[in-house]
Design a protein around this motif. Structure first.
Motif, PDB file in Angstrom:
ATOM      1  N   ARG A   1      -7.859   2.772  -6.041  1.00 52.12           N
ATOM      2  CA  ARG A   1      -8.104   2.265  -7.393  1.00 52.12           C
ATOM      3  C   ARG A   1      -6.745   2.147  -8.083  1.00 52.12           C
ATOM      4  O   ARG A   1      -6.321   3.032  -8.808  1.00 52.12           O
ATOM      5  CB  ARG A   1      -8.993   3.219  -8.194  1.00 52.12           C
ATOM      6  N   SER A   2      -6.045   1.061  -7.796  1.00 53.15           N
ATOM      7  CA  SER A   2      -4.698   0.882  -8.332  1.00 53.15           C
ATOM      8  C   SER A   2      -4.508  -0.562  -8.774  1.00 53.15           C
ATOM      9  O   SER A   2      -4.565  -1.475  -7.955  1.00 53.15           O
ATOM     10  CB  SER A   2      -3.667   1.248  -7.257  1.00 53.15           C
TER      11      SER A   2
ATOM     12  N   ASN B   1       1.834   7.134  -5.239  1.00 52.26           N
ATOM     13  CA  ASN B   1       1.200   7.501  -6.505  1.00 52.26           C
ATOM     14  C   ASN B   1       0.759   8.968  -6.428  1.00 52.26           C
ATOM     15  O   ASN B   1      -0.087   9.325  -5.600  1.00 52.26           O
ATOM     16  CB  ASN B   1      -0.015   6.596  -6.753  1.00 52.26           C
ATOM     17  N   PRO B   2       1.300   9.830  -7.276  1.00 53.46           N
ATOM     18  CA  PRO B   2       0.939  11.255  -7.188  1.00 53.46           C
ATOM     19  C   PRO B   2      -0.513  11.547  -7.558  1.00 53.46           C
ATOM     20  O   PRO B   2      -1.023  12.618  -7.259  1.00 53.46           O
ATOM     21  CB  PRO B   2       1.898  11.914  -8.187  1.00 53.46           C
ATOM     22  N   PHE B   3      -1.192  10.579  -8.184  1.00 54.50           N
ATOM     23  CA  PHE B   3      -2.574  10.795  -8.586  1.00 54.50           C
ATOM     24  C   PHE B   3      -3.582  10.276  -7.565  1.00 54.50           C
ATOM     25  O   PHE B   3      -4.784  10.431  -7.747  1.00 54.50           O
ATOM     26  CB  PHE B   3      -2.829  10.137  -9.951  1.00 54.50           C
ATOM     27  N   HIS B   4      -3.091   9.649  -6.486  1.00 53.13           N
ATOM     28  CA  HIS B   4      -3.987   9.150  -5.445  1.00 53.13           C
ATOM     29  C   HIS B   4      -4.211  10.232  -4.401  1.00 53.13           C
ATOM     30  O   HIS B   4      -3.272  10.868  -3.939  1.00 53.13           O
ATOM     31  CB  HIS B   4      -3.405   7.906  -4.767  1.00 53.13           C
ATOM     32  N   THR B   5      -5.453  10.423  -4.033  1.00 51.32           N
ATOM     33  CA  THR B   5      -5.807  11.373  -2.973  1.00 51.32           C
ATOM     34  C   THR B   5      -5.960  10.599  -1.676  1.00 51.32           C
ATOM     35  O   THR B   5      -6.753   9.655  -1.620  1.00 51.32           O
ATOM     36  CB  THR B   5      -7.134  12.093  -3.307  1.00 51.32           C
TER      37      THR B   5
ATOM     38  N   TYR C   1       0.836  -1.205   0.000  1.00 53.14           N
ATOM     39  CA  TYR C   1       0.000   0.000   0.000  1.00 53.14           C
ATOM     40  C   TYR C   1       0.872   1.257   0.000  1.00 53.14           C
ATOM     41  O   TYR C   1       0.620   2.202  -0.757  1.00 53.14           O
ATOM     42  CB  TYR C   1      -0.909  -0.030   1.235  1.00 53.14           C
ATOM     43  N   ALA C   2       1.902   1.252   0.835  1.00 50.07           N
ATOM     44  CA  ALA C   2       2.799   2.408   0.900  1.00 50.07           C
ATOM     45  C   ALA C   2       3.510   2.621  -0.438  1.00 50.07           C
ATOM     46  O   ALA C   2       3.660   3.762  -0.897  1.00 50.07           O
ATOM     47  CB  ALA C   2       3.818   2.218   2.022  1.00 50.07           C
ATOM     48  N   ASP C   3       3.939   1.531  -1.078  1.00 45.45           N
ATOM     49  CA  ASP C   3       4.662   1.643  -2.343  1.00 45.45           C
ATOM     50  C   ASP C   3       3.757   1.951  -3.528  1.00 45.45           C
ATOM     51  O   ASP C   3       4.063   2.824  -4.337  1.00 45.45           O
ATOM     52  CB  ASP C   3       5.435   0.351  -2.633  1.00 45.45           C
ATOM     53  N   ALA C   4       2.659   1.231  -3.658  1.00 47.25           N
ATOM     54  CA  ALA C   4       1.832   1.336  -4.862  1.00 47.25           C
ATOM     55  C   ALA C   4       0.760   2.415  -4.784  1.00 47.25           C
ATOM     56  O   ALA C   4       0.340   2.930  -5.815  1.00 47.25           O
ATOM     57  CB  ALA C   4       1.168  -0.010  -5.155  1.00 47.25           C
ATOM     58  N   VAL C   5       0.314   2.750  -3.584  1.00 42.54           N
ATOM     59  CA  VAL C   5      -0.795   3.701  -3.462  1.00 42.54           C
ATOM     60  C   VAL C   5      -0.314   5.064  -2.961  1.00 42.54           C
ATOM     61  O   VAL C   5      -0.542   6.089  -3.601  1.00 42.54           O
ATOM     62  CB  VAL C   5      -1.898   3.149  -2.529  1.00 42.54           C
ATOM     63  N   MET C   6       0.363   5.070  -1.827  1.00 39.89           N
ATOM     64  CA  MET C   6       0.736   6.353  -1.230  1.00 39.89           C
ATOM     65  C   MET C   6       1.821   7.103  -2.015  1.00 39.89           C
ATOM     66  O   MET C   6       1.916   8.318  -1.926  1.00 39.89           O
ATOM     67  CB  MET C   6       1.179   6.152   0.219  1.00 39.89           C
TER      68      MET C   6
END
Length: 137
Positions: free
Chosen positions: A122-123, A112-116, A105-110
């Protein structure tokens, strides 16, 4: 031993990610999952305040029912990672799986500059990493 599902609950109690890994779970609507996540968030907050010792408590870490158990990993930001497993699943294995999911989650989501933050996850990259950590049965 089986892993039934994974939930990620934001610090406000909203369900931002939910995935089932078996077909044996009850079919719930999206609204029912949101209500359950909010309820678990409240229970977790209450258990953090009910500590019989004077030290600080992070709340319930494992909740056991008759047919399953929930293992909760609380992050420093207040996000909760919840794994629904069979009763036979060792606590150590569930905790290790949650730690790996948190790292993904930390690597793939947080990162991600497009994730709020605090919004639904949604990844595809995160989904693929979760699938590698917890194979569907």
């Amino acid at each position: 031993m089986a892993i039934f599902g994974l939930w990620i609950i934001n610090k406000a109690g909203g369900l931002v990610y939910q995935r089932n890994f078996t077909d044996g779970l009850a079919q719930l609507s999206a609204n029912e999952y949101l209500v359950l996540a909010g309820t678990l968030h409240g229970i977790h907050a209450i258990t953090a305040r009910l500590s019989p010792t004077s030290g600080a408590s992070s709340g319930a870490q494992v909740i056991e029912a008759e047919t399953f158990k929930m293992t909760v990993h609380l992050t420093a930001t207040g996000t909760k990672f919840v794994l629904l497993t069979s009763l036979a699943e060792p606590h150590v294995a569930a905790t290790a799986a949650l730690q790996k999911v948190y790292e993904a989650y930390a690597d793939a989501v947080m990162k991600n500059p497009f994730h709020t933050p605090e919004m639904p996850v949604r990844s595809d990259g995160f989904d693929a990493r979760v699938a590698a950590i917890i194979p569907a049965s």
